[in-house]
Design a protein around this motif. Structure first.
Motif, PDB file in Angstrom:
ATOM      1  N   LEU A  98       0.826  -1.204   0.000  1.00 24.60           N
ATOM      2  CA  LEU A  98       0.000   0.000   0.000  1.00 24.60           C
ATOM      3  C   LEU A  98       0.862   1.256   0.000  1.00 24.60           C
ATOM      4  O   LEU A  98       1.723   1.418   0.855  1.00 24.60           O
ATOM      5  CB  LEU A  98      -0.913  -0.006   1.233  1.00 24.60           C
ATOM      6  CG  LEU A  98      -1.728  -1.297   1.422  1.00 24.60           C
ATOM      7  CD1 LEU A  98      -2.627  -1.173   2.652  1.00 24.60           C
ATOM      8  CD2 LEU A  98      -2.550  -1.624   0.188  1.00 24.60           C
ATOM      9  N   GLY A  99       0.639   2.142  -0.962  1.00 23.60           N
ATOM     10  CA  GLY A  99       1.514   3.300  -1.133  1.00 23.60           C
ATOM     11  C   GLY A  99       2.888   2.783  -1.502  1.00 23.60           C
ATOM     12  O   GLY A  99       3.889   3.094  -0.866  1.00 23.60           O
ATOM     13  N   CYS A 100       2.914   1.957  -2.556  1.00 23.50           N
ATOM     14  CA  CYS A 100       4.111   1.132  -2.805  1.00 23.50           C
ATOM     15  C   CYS A 100       5.301   1.938  -3.299  1.00 23.50           C
ATOM     16  O   CYS A 100       6.416   1.414  -3.333  1.00 23.50           O
ATOM     17  CB  CYS A 100       3.792  -0.012  -3.760  1.00 23.50           C
ATOM     18  SG  CYS A 100       3.455   0.495  -5.457  1.00 23.50           S
ATOM     19  N   GLY A 101       5.085   3.225  -3.661  1.00 23.84           N
ATOM     20  CA  GLY A 101       6.234   4.000  -4.146  1.00 23.84           C
ATOM     21  C   GLY A 101       6.898   3.282  -5.297  1.00 23.84           C
ATOM     22  O   GLY A 101       6.231   2.868  -6.257  1.00 23.84           O
ATOM     23  N   ILE A 145       0.389  -3.443 -10.485  1.00 18.00           N
ATOM     24  CA  ILE A 145       0.494  -2.157  -9.787  1.00 18.00           C
ATOM     25  C   ILE A 145      -0.626  -1.248 -10.274  1.00 18.00           C
ATOM     26  O   ILE A 145      -0.714  -0.947 -11.469  1.00 18.00           O
ATOM     27  CB  ILE A 145       1.864  -1.469 -10.044  1.00 18.00           C
ATOM     28  CG1 ILE A 145       3.041  -2.428  -9.785  1.00 18.00           C
ATOM     29  CG2 ILE A 145       1.972  -0.171  -9.226  1.00 18.00           C
ATOM     30  CD1 ILE A 145       3.274  -2.814  -8.355  1.00 18.00           C
ATOM     31  N   ARG A 146      -1.490  -0.832  -9.362  1.00 16.53           N
ATOM     32  CA  ARG A 146      -2.601   0.064  -9.712  1.00 16.53           C
ATOM     33  C   ARG A 146      -2.228   1.486  -9.338  1.00 16.53           C
ATOM     34  O   ARG A 146      -1.781   1.735  -8.210  1.00 16.53           O
ATOM     35  CB  ARG A 146      -3.865  -0.319  -8.948  1.00 16.53           C
ATOM     36  CG  ARG A 146      -4.289  -1.756  -9.135  1.00 16.53           C
ATOM     37  CD  ARG A 146      -4.902  -1.977 -10.512  1.00 16.53           C
ATOM     38  NE  ARG A 146      -5.061  -3.403 -10.772  1.00 16.53           N
ATOM     39  CZ  ARG A 146      -6.182  -4.081 -10.534  1.00 16.53           C
ATOM     40  NH1 ARG A 146      -7.234  -3.466 -10.050  1.00 16.53           N
ATOM     41  NH2 ARG A 146      -6.247  -5.373 -10.805  1.00 16.53           N
ATOM     42  N   CYS A 147      -2.434   2.391 -10.281  1.00 17.95           N
ATOM     43  CA  CYS A 147      -2.145   3.785  -9.996  1.00 17.95           C
ATOM     44  C   CYS A 147      -3.427   4.439  -9.505  1.00 17.95           C
ATOM     45  O   CYS A 147      -4.383   4.588 -10.269  1.00 17.95           O
ATOM     46  CB  CYS A 147      -1.625   4.484 -11.251  1.00 17.95           C
ATOM     47  SG  CYS A 147      -1.054   6.145 -10.897  1.00 17.95           S
ATOM     48  N   GLY A 148      -3.472   4.797  -8.230  1.00 14.90           N
ATOM     49  CA  GLY A 148      -4.668   5.412  -7.683  1.00 14.90           C
ATOM     50  C   GLY A 148      -4.540   5.601  -6.189  1.00 14.90           C
ATOM     51  O   GLY A 148      -3.483   5.334  -5.613  1.00 14.90           O
ATOM     52  N   ASP A 149      -5.645   6.049  -5.596  1.00 12.37           N
ATOM     53  CA  ASP A 149      -5.648   6.379  -4.177  1.00 12.37           C
ATOM     54  C   ASP A 149      -5.974   5.132  -3.347  1.00 12.37           C
ATOM     55  O   ASP A 149      -6.993   4.486  -3.581  1.00 12.37           O
ATOM     56  CB  ASP A 149      -6.712   7.466  -3.939  1.00 12.37           C
ATOM     57  CG  ASP A 149      -6.576   8.093  -2.579  1.00 12.37           C
ATOM     58  OD1 ASP A 149      -6.233   7.375  -1.610  1.00 12.37           O
ATOM     59  OD2 ASP A 149      -6.810   9.305  -2.472  1.00 12.37           O
ATOM     60  N   LEU A 150      -5.123   4.836  -2.381  1.00  7.88           N
ATOM     61  CA  LEU A 150      -5.332   3.615  -1.597  1.00  7.88           C
ATOM     62  C   LEU A 150      -6.569   3.706  -0.713  1.00  7.88           C
ATOM     63  O   LEU A 150      -7.043   2.687  -0.205  1.00  7.88           O
ATOM     64  CB  LEU A 150      -4.085   3.275  -0.778  1.00  7.88           C
ATOM     65  CG  LEU A 150      -3.665   4.166   0.384  1.00  7.88           C
ATOM     66  CD1 LEU A 150      -4.358   3.782   1.674  1.00  7.88           C
ATOM     67  CD2 LEU A 150      -2.165   4.077   0.552  1.00  7.88           C
ATOM     68  N   THR A 151      -7.093   4.926  -0.530  1.00 10.64           N
ATOM     69  CA  THR A 151      -8.330   5.023   0.245  1.00 10.64           C
ATOM     70  C   THR A 151      -9.538   4.637  -0.626  1.00 10.64           C
ATOM     71  O   THR A 151     -10.630   4.436  -0.117  1.00 10.64           O
ATOM     72  CB  THR A 151      -8.549   6.448   0.807  1.00 10.64           C
ATOM     73  OG1 THR A 151      -8.636   7.366  -0.288  1.00 10.64           O
ATOM     74  CG2 THR A 151      -7.415   6.857   1.720  1.00 10.64           C
TER      75      THR A 151
END
Ligand code: SAM
Length: 258
Positions: A98-101, A145-151
């Motif tokens: 989560l928020g894998c940078g 890898i998904r580009c988006g908001d983890l919330t």
């Protein structure tokens, strides 16, 4: 008979670092990246609010510093924690990062497990998400890898493990509280969880509450101090920026399998 040097299998981490260096230093001089690293390092200490808006990654120099320094630094740290906690368990087949940078935390854990689990990464910054794909490819770990908001993006319920390294502190209070609830719910379904944050000079105000919740759910809290010689380009940048790390330090929360 000993094998000739050239026939030895290449360490995937060495190969990854060499490729990272070639890619990021193709158009930048090491001195420029070291300057960006100094700026990034003081931003981490002093201006967390700007970081939350992605300012850390605005510009080629800072991106290179993030990829060449913080990436490998966090990789080595998470790998050391995974080893100390004995998390290289079999039966882990999907790790949510989560928020894998740049993808290093999930990849570090995955590489310790045989066979390597797959990664499901969530990262809102498009440059970092793309870099994470390249990290996983270079290290031989399969990743989505998904580009988006983890919330907003849910990680798969069947994930065997979830890792959030240096992510929770970047979230707004409400989003962080929601993340803790999500992690505890996932643990209730059998998902292991590892949360890593720095031992900050100013305390993370939310940490005691997270630590208490994790302990109440049967988990553990640790502080780590590993002696380190940073390898290759990461070590050279560390010295050039005057950071001179002799050790890796971090704190973690871990919720195991039950
Ligand atoms: C300090 S970096 C750590 C990256 C990586 N986990 C590591 O250990 O190197 C925090 C990352 O979280 C990402 N991030 C912060 N808030 C996020 C959010 N709401 N959704 C997705 N990613 C987020 C940032 O873009 C950044 O890449």
């Amino acid at each position: 008979m000993t094998e000739p040097e050239s026939d030895k299998p290449t360490d995937p981490v060495d190969a990854w670092l060499t490729a990272l260096e070639a890619r990021h230093l193709a158009e930048l001089r090491p001195a420029e990246v070291a300057r960006a690293l100094r700026a990034l390092s003081s931003a981490y200490v002093e201006r967390r609010d700007r970081l939350a808006r992605g300012a850390a990654l605005d510009g080629a120099g800072k991106r290179a510093a993030f990829a060449l320094f913080y990436g490998p630094f966090h990789f080595l740290l998470v790998r050391a924690i995974v080893r100390e906690l004995g998390l290289a368990a079999s039966g882990i087949d999907l790790i949510a990062d989560l928020g894998c940078g740049t993808g290093v935390a999930g990849a570090a854990w995955a590489l310790e497990c045989a066979p390597h689990p797959r990664i499901f990464g969530i990262e809102r910054h498009p440059w970092a998400a793309d870099e994470a794909r390249q990290t996983c490819r270079a290290l031989g770990v399969e990743a989505d890898i998904r580009c988006g908001d983890l919330t907003r993006i849910r990680f798969p319920a069947r994930a065997s493990a979830v890792v959030a390294a240096y992510t929770a502190n970047e979230l707004q209070d409400e989003a962080r509280a929601a993340l803790l609830r999500e992690i505890l719910a996932a643990h209730g379904r059998g998902t292991r969880a590892l949360i890593v944050e720095p031992i900050a000079k100013s305390a993370l105000p939310w940490w005691p509450e997270w630590a208490a919740a994790v302990r109440a759910a049967g988990g553990r809290e640790d502080e780590w101090r590993f002696p380190i010689a940073l390898p290759g380009i990461t070590g050279r940048l560390d010295r050039a920026a005057g950071l001179d790390h002799r050790e890796l330090t971090a704190r973690s929360l871990y919720l195991g399998h039950h």
